[in-house]
Scaffold this motif. Structure first.
Motif, mmCIF file in Angstrom:
data_model
loop_
_atom_site.group_PDB
_atom_site.id
_atom_site.type_symbol
_atom_site.label_atom_id
_atom_site.label_comp_id
_atom_site.label_asym_id
_atom_site.label_seq_id
_atom_site.Cartn_x
_atom_site.Cartn_y
_atom_site.Cartn_z
ATOM 1 N N VAL A 43 0.848 -1.178 0.000
ATOM 2 C CA VAL A 43 0.000 0.000 0.000
ATOM 3 C C VAL A 43 0.891 1.237 0.000
ATOM 4 O O VAL A 43 1.991 1.223 0.566
ATOM 5 C CB VAL A 43 -0.949 0.002 1.223
ATOM 6 C CG1 VAL A 43 -0.163 0.084 2.527
ATOM 7 C CG2 VAL A 43 -1.948 1.144 1.140
ATOM 8 N N VAL A 44 0.433 2.295 -0.656
ATOM 9 C CA VAL A 44 1.196 3.546 -0.712
ATOM 10 C C VAL A 44 1.078 4.244 0.639
ATOM 11 O O VAL A 44 -0.016 4.648 1.053
ATOM 12 C CB VAL A 44 0.684 4.455 -1.842
ATOM 13 C CG1 VAL A 44 1.456 5.776 -1.854
ATOM 14 C CG2 VAL A 44 0.811 3.751 -3.184
ATOM 15 N N GLY A 45 2.201 4.361 1.330
ATOM 16 C CA GLY A 45 2.195 5.026 2.630
ATOM 17 C C GLY A 45 2.107 6.533 2.503
ATOM 18 O O GLY A 45 1.357 7.194 3.216
ATOM 19 N N SER A 46 2.862 7.099 1.554
ATOM 20 C CA SER A 46 2.844 8.547 1.338
ATOM 21 C C SER A 46 3.490 8.860 -0.001
ATOM 22 O O SER A 46 4.315 8.095 -0.498
ATOM 23 C CB SER A 46 3.592 9.284 2.467
ATOM 24 O OG SER A 46 4.957 8.865 2.514
ATOM 25 N N THR A 47 3.087 9.974 -0.581
ATOM 26 C CA THR A 47 3.727 10.522 -1.774
ATOM 27 C C THR A 47 4.353 11.846 -1.379
ATOM 28 O O THR A 47 3.667 12.716 -0.841
ATOM 29 C CB THR A 47 2.714 10.716 -2.914
ATOM 30 O OG1 THR A 47 1.649 11.549 -2.455
ATOM 31 C CG2 THR A 47 2.141 9.373 -3.348
ATOM 32 N N LEU A 48 5.638 11.995 -1.646
ATOM 33 C CA LEU A 48 6.387 13.124 -1.114
ATOM 34 C C LEU A 48 6.574 14.260 -2.116
ATOM 35 O O LEU A 48 7.009 15.345 -1.724
ATOM 36 C CB LEU A 48 7.753 12.638 -0.625
ATOM 37 C CG LEU A 48 7.720 11.448 0.346
ATOM 38 C CD1 LEU A 48 9.128 11.007 0.710
ATOM 39 C CD2 LEU A 48 6.932 11.808 1.587
ATOM 40 N N TYR A 49 6.278 14.013 -3.387
ATOM 41 C CA TYR A 49 6.437 15.050 -4.413
ATOM 42 C C TYR A 49 5.204 15.069 -5.305
ATOM 43 O O TYR A 49 4.479 14.081 -5.420
ATOM 44 C CB TYR A 49 7.696 14.799 -5.261
ATOM 45 C CG TYR A 49 8.980 15.187 -4.559
ATOM 46 C CD1 TYR A 49 9.582 16.419 -4.794
ATOM 47 C CD2 TYR A 49 9.579 14.331 -3.648
ATOM 48 C CE1 TYR A 49 10.757 16.783 -4.160
ATOM 49 C CE2 TYR A 49 10.750 14.681 -2.996
ATOM 50 C CZ TYR A 49 11.333 15.910 -3.264
ATOM 51 O OH TYR A 49 12.491 16.258 -2.610
ATOM 52 N N GLU A 50 5.010 16.207 -5.966
ATOM 53 C CA GLU A 50 3.869 16.399 -6.845
ATOM 54 C C GLU A 50 4.348 16.654 -8.267
ATOM 55 O O GLU A 50 5.534 16.903 -8.516
ATOM 56 C CB GLU A 50 3.009 17.575 -6.350
ATOM 57 C CG GLU A 50 2.385 17.373 -4.987
ATOM 58 C CD GLU A 50 1.367 16.250 -4.966
ATOM 59 O OE1 GLU A 50 0.795 15.959 -6.041
ATOM 60 O OE2 GLU A 50 1.138 15.655 -3.896
ATOM 61 N N VAL A 51 3.393 16.604 -9.210
ATOM 62 C CA VAL A 51 3.694 16.861 -10.617
ATOM 63 C C VAL A 51 4.252 18.273 -10.771
ATOM 64 O O VAL A 51 3.736 19.237 -10.196
ATOM 65 C CB VAL A 51 2.427 16.685 -11.475
ATOM 66 C CG1 VAL A 51 2.689 17.110 -12.917
ATOM 67 C CG2 VAL A 51 1.956 15.240 -11.423
ATOM 68 N N GLY A 52 5.326 18.389 -11.548
ATOM 69 C CA GLY A 52 5.951 19.687 -11.782
ATOM 70 C C GLY A 52 7.197 19.933 -10.959
ATOM 71 O O GLY A 52 8.028 20.769 -11.319
ATOM 72 N N GLN A 53 7.344 19.218 -9.861
ATOM 73 C CA GLN A 53 8.533 19.385 -9.040
ATOM 74 C C GLN A 53 9.707 18.635 -9.653
ATOM 75 O O GLN A 53 9.553 17.601 -10.299
ATOM 76 C CB GLN A 53 8.289 18.882 -7.617
ATOM 77 C CG GLN A 53 7.320 19.739 -6.822
ATOM 78 C CD GLN A 53 7.174 19.237 -5.392
ATOM 79 O OE1 GLN A 53 6.420 18.313 -5.130
ATOM 80 N NE2 GLN A 53 7.910 19.845 -4.477
ATOM 81 N N VAL A 54 10.895 19.190 -9.445
ATOM 82 C CA VAL A 54 12.122 18.584 -9.958
ATOM 83 C C VAL A 54 12.797 17.823 -8.827
ATOM 84 O O VAL A 54 12.985 18.352 -7.728
ATOM 85 C CB VAL A 54 13.074 19.652 -10.525
ATOM 86 C CG1 VAL A 54 14.386 19.009 -10.988
ATOM 87 C CG2 VAL A 54 12.416 20.388 -11.678
ATOM 88 N N VAL A 55 13.126 16.577 -9.097
ATOM 89 C CA VAL A 55 13.777 15.735 -8.094
ATOM 90 C C VAL A 55 15.111 15.255 -8.620
ATOM 91 O O VAL A 55 15.311 15.121 -9.834
ATOM 92 C CB VAL A 55 12.897 14.520 -7.718
ATOM 93 C CG1 VAL A 55 11.610 14.974 -7.064
ATOM 94 C CG2 VAL A 55 12.607 13.662 -8.929
ATOM 95 N N GLY A 56 16.028 15.023 -7.709
ATOM 96 C CA GLY A 56 17.326 14.487 -8.077
ATOM 97 C C GLY A 56 17.335 12.975 -7.966
ATOM 98 O O GLY A 56 16.475 12.370 -7.320
ATOM 99 N N ALA A 57 18.292 12.377 -8.607
ATOM 100 C CA ALA A 57 18.423 10.923 -8.539
ATOM 101 C C ALA A 57 18.668 10.502 -7.099
ATOM 102 O O ALA A 57 19.497 11.086 -6.396
ATOM 103 C CB ALA A 57 19.571 10.459 -9.431
ATOM 104 N N GLY A 58 17.921 9.488 -6.636
ATOM 105 C CA GLY A 58 18.089 8.971 -5.282
ATOM 106 C C GLY A 58 17.244 9.650 -4.233
ATOM 107 O O GLY A 58 17.280 9.251 -3.059
ATOM 108 N N THR A 59 16.442 10.655 -4.605
ATOM 109 C CA THR A 59 15.577 11.339 -3.643
ATOM 110 C C THR A 59 14.267 10.575 -3.487
ATOM 111 O O THR A 59 13.535 10.405 -4.472
ATOM 112 C CB THR A 59 15.277 12.773 -4.099
ATOM 113 O OG1 THR A 59 16.495 13.482 -4.276
ATOM 114 C CG2 THR A 59 14.409 13.495 -3.071
ATOM 115 N N PRO A 60 13.923 10.070 -2.278
ATOM 116 C CA PRO A 60 12.676 9.316 -2.106
ATOM 117 C C PRO A 60 11.454 10.159 -2.469
ATOM 118 O O PRO A 60 11.351 11.320 -2.072
ATOM 119 C CB PRO A 60 12.681 8.953 -0.622
ATOM 120 C CG PRO A 60 14.118 9.020 -0.218
ATOM 121 C CD PRO A 60 14.722 10.122 -1.037
ATOM 122 N N VAL A 61 10.544 9.562 -3.223
ATOM 123 C CA VAL A 61 9.334 10.268 -3.643
ATOM 124 C C VAL A 61 8.059 9.530 -3.239
ATOM 125 O O VAL A 61 7.000 10.139 -3.101
ATOM 126 C CB VAL A 61 9.340 10.513 -5.171
ATOM 127 C CG1 VAL A 61 10.450 11.475 -5.556
ATOM 128 C CG2 VAL A 61 9.473 9.205 -5.936
#
Length: 375
Positions: free
Chosen positions: A199-217
């Motif tokens: 089950v999805v516990g949480s989503t940490l980023y939204e559409v449009g945000q820029v994330v780096g490699a290795g950043t939990p989302v």
């Protein structure tokens, strides 16, 4: 005899007087009309605290703070919790799940912009086509030159040069194939997939945000088995080891009790809390127990025995032998005991007391055998 004398002469009453009450006694002791004095006497309950027995503070053996120290509050977590991250950086273009959604292994959860990765894959594919053409040419040239060299129509130098060109084309082909595989992997990394059912516990980023490699989302929780996360202090750390059984109760289900065992105890303290994190695995947890619920974990005495500890203030000074005052039917009786180890403000009682005995912990100085007390 005046009213003040009669009040003091009551054998079973303790009278606590402040300044106003003492003034009231003086008034009652003076020459006041009997009717006025009688009316004032009916108001005595408002001014005097007249209750049976000496007021003492007690504790019940087996219900001490030490027992409370073996209870730990925690929250329900999944047996495995995987914080997933993209292996390449970029801008998030799609979020396909929300907190609480159930997912399966391999399901796409989020994607990042794949334009750059697609172009790199296309370039790598073109480079591979060129390398393959070069290899085919070098291979056919090598085959012709080998026949000519057998007929001694070409020199050894020309043959060596042709062979070198063939080997170079072969190496370039392998390099192009590896580059294409890497580019295609990077293109696949733009889609984040679930590593397990859960089950999805949480989503940490939204559409449009820029994330780096290795950043939990996204946090994926495997709830096929459940844990309770608790913490131990430095003093408690050595008393609770992996495999220790316990009982777990839940705030949402007061009548539900589950068995559990300590699965993991951190070797180093949490840098944020300074305590040692531990995980307790529930045995046969029902589906009603869900991730995020509040739970209380209770342990038996880690040493396997119920140690009786009482405050030092409970020791009776009236006896030459170690003794405490115990309360039965609102009366106190001196009970001889055998003491063990002494702490900073407590003492261990090895024998003489049983679980359920009520021991006087404050107010022991002026007690007498059989005296009636108030709790």
């Amino acid at each position: 005899m005046g009213i003040a004398d009669s009040l003091y002469s009551q054998p079973k009453y303790i009278i606590h007087l402040n300044d106003n009450q003492q003034m009231f006694i003086k008034i009652l002791s003076g020459g006041i009309h009997e009717k006025v004095r009688g009316h004032l006497c009916r108001c005595m309950g408002r001014l005097f605290s007249c209750t049976d027995g000496v007021l003492v503070k007690t504790m019940v053996v087996g219900e001490t703070a030490k027992a409370e120290s073996r209870k730990f509050s925690g929250t329900v977590h999944g047996y495995f919790e995987s914080p997933l991250a993209f292996q390449v950086g970029g801008r998030i273009t799609r979020r396909l799940v929300s907190s609480g959604d159930r997912v399966t292994a391999g399901q796409v959860l989020m994607t990042v912009d794949s334009k750059d990765a697609s172009e790199q894959a296309a370039a790598a594919a073109g480079a591979l086509n060129a390398a393959e053409a070069q290899y085919r040419l070098a291979s056919s040239t090598m085959a012709r030159y080998e026949k000519l060299h057998e007929l001694q129509a070409i020199s050894d130098l020309a043959m060596d040069q042709t062979k070198n060109q063939y080997e170079l084309a072969s190496a370039q082909l392998s390099q192009a194939q590896a580059a294409l595989a890497r580019a295609e992997n990077n293109l696949g990394f733009t889609s984040l997939t679930a590593d397990r059912d859960g089950v999805v516990g949480s989503t940490l980023y939204e559409v449009g945000q820029v994330v780096g490699a290795g950043t939990p989302v996204v946090l994926i929780v495997d709830d096929t088995k459940k844990d309770i996360h608790i913490s131990f202090t430095e003093k408690q750390y050595g008393k609770y080891s992996v495999g220790l059984p316990c009982t777990v109760t839940f705030w949402a289900f007061p009548d539900l009790q589950l068995k559990g065992t300590v699965r993991e105890v951190a070797a180093a303290p949490n840098t944020s809390t300074g305590t040692y994190d531990a995980k307790v695995t529930l045995i046969d947890a029902p589906s009603d127990v869900v991730v995020g619920m509040t739970a209380e974990v209770s342990f038996d005495d880690p040493q396997g025995n119920e140690q009786i500890m009482v405050p030092l203030s409970a020791m009776a000074a009236q006896s030459e032998q170690p003794a405490v005052w115990i309360v039965r039917d609102h009366k106190v009786y001196l009970q001889k005991v055998e003491t063990g180890q002494y702490g900073n403000d407590t003492v261990e009682i090895v024998s003489g007391l049983q679980k359920g005995d009520r021991v006087v912990t404050a107010g022991v100085q002026k007690l007498h055998e059989g005296e009636e007390v108030r709790l």
